[in-house]
Design an enzyme around this catalytic site. Structure first.
Site: not given
Ligand code: BGC
Length: 739
Positions: A275
């Site tokens: 993530d």
């Molecule tokens: C989130 C993810 C997301 C990623 C990219 C993160 O803060 O937890 O779910 O896909 O950002 O935007």
């Protein structure tokens, strides 16, 4: 001729199915053998796009970037893909990621709302529309579906989830994967899916986002991992690790999960992405002392691609050279990434076709979004008010009646509020025959200014029915947006009371990102229609439902608690050694100076009892349905055998409707304790007024398998209860056993 054409189509289909599964081993090994260590590490590096720059172009030329996220301009996508393909040494295309969560331009109901449809086809259609729209702007990879089981409505990201149940989330998650990826990953309307967040993120302690989780092995395998396995079996191309630590181990450094479970047990051959900076957040977790150790832990754990935090690009080379990370692990990660790129057809054509006619916000897409919003709405209460007649005068009140931004819900980066049709806008357009008066009274959900309450009362007084649109602004749910109080926020409950005091029938329409605690509001509403933020077409969908052009059919994908203090409360809990009896004493009934043990020592709250406000699977319709004649094909089946359960469902009303018929079982004795109920099947059944249908479910002993004492998945012999019902609460019951 027709037959010939059909068989060609069939063969083509088979071929397409095959090519999606193709491993591309030869192509991958050939390419890998030519790659330098730096180029391999480049594939494992994902950057956030911050605009075109010479620096970025140089990095792509040198093969230092495998993926970009958040670039949505076709011209720039094409320019950068050209650099990757034509100007880098090995010509490896980029994979372009974006959060396409519940729609792209055309916004569908938030995932929790889609889950209320209990309809895999609706979910698949929504994902397919989103994929086609995203591809138009150059996105070929989405970070969805989110499959985090959530049993806590305080957690803001419950909005993005498919609810509390592993079976429902698994079925719908698989449907979402199919919708995004289509028949073939290389289709120009497909994008690669990414199941997230692996794992346990939705179990954040106290519902506070990013918080630690404490999920023991059996619960992990029997609940939290279930939807991931299902979606991976459906072909999900990629997977994202989560932010949380579970029992002290951050997910981006969890070798057991990434190697043993995902690769060895599940045979996942797509790639794993971290993530956003979840790798370097292992520093804050206190799990690594510096970025070099972060890279070492994640690479050894089997994490293939790092989202934005750069630990791999800075340190992986030295770690491989010193032998702290094996080249075999790096090669495997690169293989996984290249396999997905080959399957997506990016080596042949990574470009956006800018000459194609636009399909953004097409009539078909808007219709699909409206259909999804209709199926996602849940009728929680109806004291003979709904549906409304079109020849009456309505008072339209409340901050959510015309909130084009908030109606779209959380995690919308690309949807444009100017395309949203709110209930008010629908009254001004498609429903222009309706006589209405509009008085919002509050300008947004947190607005505390009660100055216009009197105007709202007057509006209600002048109408036959008041429709009060309350709920949450989009910003109140989603990532990092947890709440400790989940009542209707601000003074909205006061507004409802004020309107009700006029004496006219009141319909409460809620648009929210989570199940709110609305028990205190129910007495002030004659009907309640609950919509998890319904998206672009929420307005017309709600009006169709209110005026009976459509009949509500949604069912709750998560338990609605009475009080926030009951959380976590979910239908598939264990029985405990002291389950509460059917009726427990209410707080006010307890005699003064009652003896310590006089209330019976069982498991419930003195002030809020043992039951939720509305159970999982609950939802009313304008039709009424009667269940009868539950018949099982056998009272006992052998291990490996199959059981058929049949029931007659009758629409006993004079309105056509759709009922979500649900199948639950309980395994009475297990090598570990078993839930009091588990959803094992559901079907949406259309029933004309007065019509009866036999609804049939098949259940194999594999469907009853679970990870028991020895942590091996299998069914255990013994006795079972089975229910077929309209919610998790009631139902016709039968018994059977596995020999
Ligand atoms: C989130 C993810 C997301 C990623 C990219 C993160 O803060 O937890 O779910 O896909 O950002 O935007």
């Amino acid at each position: 001729m027709k037959i010939k054409l059909l068989s060609i189509l069939y063969l083509l289909n088979l071929f397409i199915g095959y090519s999606q599964q193709k491993n591309y081993d030869k192509e991958i090994e050939q390419l890998l053998s030519k790659m330098t260590l730096e180029e391999k590490i480049g594939q494992m590096n994902q950057l956030n796009f911050n605009g075109m720059s010479d620096n970025l172009v140089q990095q792509i030329k040198k093969g230092e970037v495998g993926s970009l996220l958040n670039i949505i301009t076709p011209k720039e996508v094409n320019e950068l893909q050209k650099v990757a393909l034509e100007n880098s040494r090995l010509g490896i295309p980029l994979i372009i990621g974006r959060d396409v969560i519940h729609g792209f331009k055309t916004v569908f109901p938030i995932p929790l709302g889609q889950a209320a449809s209990f309809d895999p086809q609706t979910v698949e259609n929504g994902a397919h529309v989103s994929a086609a729209e995203a591809r138009e702007l150059g996105v070929n990879w989405t970070f969805a579906p989110m499959l985090d089981i959530s049993r806590d409505a305080r957690w803001g990201r419950i909005a993005e989830s498919l609810g509390e149940d592993p079976y429902l989330a698994g079925q719908l998650g698989a449907a979402m994967v199919k919708g995004f990826q289509g028949k073939n990953l290389s289709d120009p309307t497909s994008i690669a899916a990414c199941v997230k967040h692996f794992i346990g993120y939705g179990a954040a302690e106290g519902g506070r986002d990013y918080n630690s989780t404490n999920i023991p092995p059996h619960l992990l395998h029997n609940v939290y991992l279930v939807p991931f396995k299902k979606a991976i079996d459906a072909g999900a191309a990629t997977l994202m690790t989560s932010f949380n630590d579970n029992d002290g181990i951050p997910a981006s450094g969890n070798e057991y999960l990434l190697k043993d479970v995902l690769r060895k047990d599940w045979k996942f051959d797509g790639f794993v992405v971290s993530d956003w900076a979840s790798m370097t957040e292992m520093l804050a977790h206190g799990f690594a002392k510096d970025a070099k150790e972060v890279a070492k832990i994640s690479a050894n754990a089997g994490l293939d691609m790092e989202m934005v935090s750069g630990a791999y690009s800075q340190h992986l080379k030295a770690l491989v050279e010193s032998g702290e990370v094996s080249i075999a692990d790096v090669d495997n990660s690169v293989r996984n990434i290249l396999r997905v790129k080959f399957r997506m057809g990016l080596f042949d054509n990574p470009y956006v076709d800018t000459n194609k006619a636009s399909i953004l916000y097409s009539t078909e897409h808007l219709q699909a979004a409206k259909d999804a919003a209709i199926k996602s709405a849940i009728l929680l209460k109806n004291d003979n008010v709904l549906p409304l007649k079109e020849n009456i005068k309505i008072a339209v009140i409340g901050p959510l009646a015309d909130a084009p931004h908030d109606q779209m819900g959380t995690w919308v980066f690309d949807g444009d509020k100017n395309h949203t049709i709110t209930p008010l806008k629908a009254l001004q357009t498609t429903y222009s025959n309706i006589n209405y008066i509009y008085e919002p009274a509050l300008s947004f959900s947190r607005d505390k200014n009660t100055a216009n309450f009197e105007k709202a009362r007057q509006a209600a007084a002048s109408a036959d029915v008041a429709i009060v649109f309350l709920g949450e602004e989009a910003i109140l749910s989603g990532e990092a947006h947890s709440l400790s109080n989940i009542n209707l926020i601000g003074v909205q409950s006061d507004l409802l009371k004020a309107v009700k005091s006029v004496g006219k029938p009141v319909v409460l329409v809620i648009m929210a990102g989570r199940p709110l605690t609305i028990e205190r509001d129910l007495p002030y509403a004659d009907a309640v229609l609950y919509n998890f933020h319904p998206g672009t077409m929420g307005g017309p969908a709600i009006l169709d439902l209110l005026f009976g052009k459509a009949n509500p059919s949604g069912k709750l994908p998560a338990t609605f608690v009475r009080e926030v203090g009951q959380i976590p409360m979910y239908y598939n809990h264990f029985n405990t050694g002291r389950p509460a009896p059917e009726n427990v004493m209410a707080l006010d009934e307890i005699p003064r100076e009652a003896g310590q043990t006089s209330l019976g020592n069982t498991s419930f709250y003195l002030d809020s009892g043992k039951d939720p406000l509305f159970p999982f699977g609950y939802g009313l319709s304008y039709s009424t349905f009667d269940y009868s004649n539950l018949v099982l094909s056998a009272s006992s089946i052998p291990m490996g055998g199959e059981l058929t359960a049949k029931v007659t469902v009758k629409n006993t009303s004079n309105v056509d409707g759709t009922e979500v018929v649900q199948l639950y079982t309980r395994d009475l004795v297990g090598s570990i304790v078993r839930p009091v109920k588990e959803l094992k099947g559901f079907q949406r059944v259309d029933l004309k007024a007065g019509e009866s249908k036999t609804v049939e479910f098949k259940l194999t002993t594999d469907d009853l398998a679970f990870y028991g004492k020895d942590l091996v998945k299998k069914a255990e012999a013994g006795d079972f209860d089975l229910w077929i019902s309209s919610s998790s609460k009631e139902g016709l019951k039968a018994k059977f056993s596995i020999q």
